[in-house]
Design a protein around this motif. Structure first.
Motif, PDB file in Angstrom:
ATOM      1  N   ILE A 280      57.449-135.235  58.010  1.00  0.00           N
ATOM      2  CA  ILE A 280      56.678-134.451  57.041  1.00  0.00           C
ATOM      3  C   ILE A 280      57.264-133.051  56.891  1.00  0.00           C
ATOM      4  N   ALA A 281      57.436-132.643  55.647  1.00  0.00           N
ATOM      5  CA  ALA A 281      57.864-131.272  55.336  1.00  0.00           C
ATOM      6  C   ALA A 281      56.814-130.651  54.420  1.00  0.00           C
ATOM      7  N   VAL A 282      56.387-129.446  54.727  1.00  0.00           N
ATOM      8  CA  VAL A 282      55.422-128.729  53.903  1.00  0.00           C
ATOM      9  C   VAL A 282      56.119-127.509  53.313  1.00  0.00           C
TER      10      VAL A 282
ATOM     11  N   SER B 230      55.008-140.157  48.005  1.00  0.00           N
ATOM     12  CA  SER B 230      56.215-139.425  48.411  1.00  0.00           C
ATOM     13  C   SER B 230      57.251-139.441  47.291  1.00  0.00           C
ATOM     14  N   LEU B 231      57.427-140.613  46.666  1.00  0.00           N
ATOM     15  CA  LEU B 231      58.376-140.715  45.559  1.00  0.00           C
ATOM     16  C   LEU B 231      57.900-139.896  44.365  1.00  0.00           C
TER      17      LEU B 231
ATOM     18  N   ASN C 122      56.022-137.225  44.392  1.00  0.00           N
ATOM     19  CA  ASN C 122      56.214-135.805  44.676  1.00  0.00           C
ATOM     20  C   ASN C 122      57.674-135.405  44.500  1.00  0.00           C
ATOM     21  N   ALA C 123      58.561-136.260  44.984  1.00  0.00           N
ATOM     22  CA  ALA C 123      59.985-135.953  44.858  1.00  0.00           C
ATOM     23  C   ALA C 123      60.385-135.827  43.394  1.00  0.00           C
ATOM     24  N   ILE C 124      59.979-136.785  42.580  1.00  0.00           N
ATOM     25  CA  ILE C 124      60.338-136.780  41.161  1.00  0.00           C
ATOM     26  C   ILE C 124      59.670-135.622  40.427  1.00  0.00           C
ATOM     27  N   ALA C 125      58.381-135.398  40.713  1.00  0.00           N
ATOM     28  CA  ALA C 125      57.632-134.352  40.017  1.00  0.00           C
ATOM     29  C   ALA C 125      58.182-132.965  40.302  1.00  0.00           C
ATOM     30  N   HIS C 126      58.821-132.798  41.468  1.00  0.00           N
ATOM     31  CA  HIS C 126      59.341-131.484  41.840  1.00  0.00           C
ATOM     32  C   HIS C 126      60.853-131.387  41.685  1.00  0.00           C
TER      33      HIS C 126
ATOM     34  N   VAL D  23      55.150-132.350  51.097  1.00  0.00           N
ATOM     35  CA  VAL D  23      53.852-131.853  50.629  1.00  0.00           C
ATOM     36  C   VAL D  23      54.051-130.436  50.105  1.00  0.00           C
ATOM     37  N   MET D  24      53.725-130.236  48.838  1.00  0.00           N
ATOM     38  CA  MET D  24      53.833-128.921  48.222  1.00  0.00           C
ATOM     39  C   MET D  24      52.470-128.242  48.282  1.00  0.00           C
TER      40      MET D  24
END
Length: 228
Positions: A59-61, A188-189, A191-195, A93-94
């Motif tokens: 997990i990375a925040v 998770s996917l 979040n990656a794409i959205a950011h 997690v953003m």
């Protein structure tokens, strides 16, 4: 060294995540020591690793203000390293004060008929191989569906972040373990794409499975049967 406001915010979110995972029975390790990391993670410094059975989550925040070209590349490399190892997944997690769940321009959540129509559009996007668009749209429909399920069960939702929403419904037994796992992977996917991150893990089948979860949850509202 005095922690910055951003660092404090990220730490508070990390502590919240740790508690949520502990409630689900996971073993939580904050900033694990080098000797406790598997070989493929020894060049990284994960914020947190949680484990349950054969599942391990790195997990990375992060806050948007703490992201730059260097940290973005680091996260991309970390996600790729995790993806190459079975039984492991990466969760980004953003968190930002301005990202609090408040939608001044929203006009209410999507209703069942709107979600059902949207899911048909999502299937068309999948068929046309627009997988990233299909995932982002499907996830929005899933979130709306989860809120409807929670409301139907009269659940109290102090927060509406998708991560909290998924874990809350899993804890209440309203989604099965397999559905929970798929939703967490797809979140998770998403979040990656959205950011703005690239991912090679997205498949036509996985997006279809996400759509099917929304369809099954909507159907369960009328049958009165839990999916778990």
């Amino acid at each position: 060294m005095i922690a910055t406001p951003t660092a404090n915010i990220e730490r508070e979110r990390l502590l919240q995540l740790a508690e949520e995972y502990r409630e689900r029975g996971y073993e939580v390790s904050f900033h694990p020591n080098l000797e406790d990391l598997p070989d493929f993670l020894k060049t990284y410094r994960p914020d947190m690793i949680v484990r349950l059975g054969e599942e391990s989550v790195v997990i990375a925040v992060k806050s948007r203000s703490s992201l730059n070209s260097s940290s973005t590349q680091y996260l991309r490399n970390l996600a790729q390293a995790v993806a190459e190892n079975p039984g492991w997944r990466f969760e980004l997690v953003m968190t930002n004060p301005e990202d609090a769940v408040y939608f001044p321009k929203a006009e209410g959540s999507l209703q069942e008929d709107e979600i059902e129509s949207g899911l048909q559009v999502a299937r068309q996007l999948v068929a046309q191989q627009h997988l990233e668009s299909a995932l982002l749209y499907s996830w929005s429909l899933v979130e709306a569906t989860l809120r409807i399920v929670a409301k139907n069960e009269e659940l109290s939702l102090p927060r509406l972040e998708p991560l909290y929403l998924v874990k809350k419904l899993a804890t209440e037994g309203l989604i099965s373990q397999s559905e929970y796992q798929l939703l967490m992977n797809m979140l998770s996917l998403r979040n990656a794409i959205a950011h703005g991150f690239k991912t090679t893990q997205l498949t036509q089948n996985s997006v279809c499975e996400l759509i099917e979860i929304a369809e099954e949850l909507l159907e369960s509202l009328h049958t009165g049967e839990a999916t778990a």
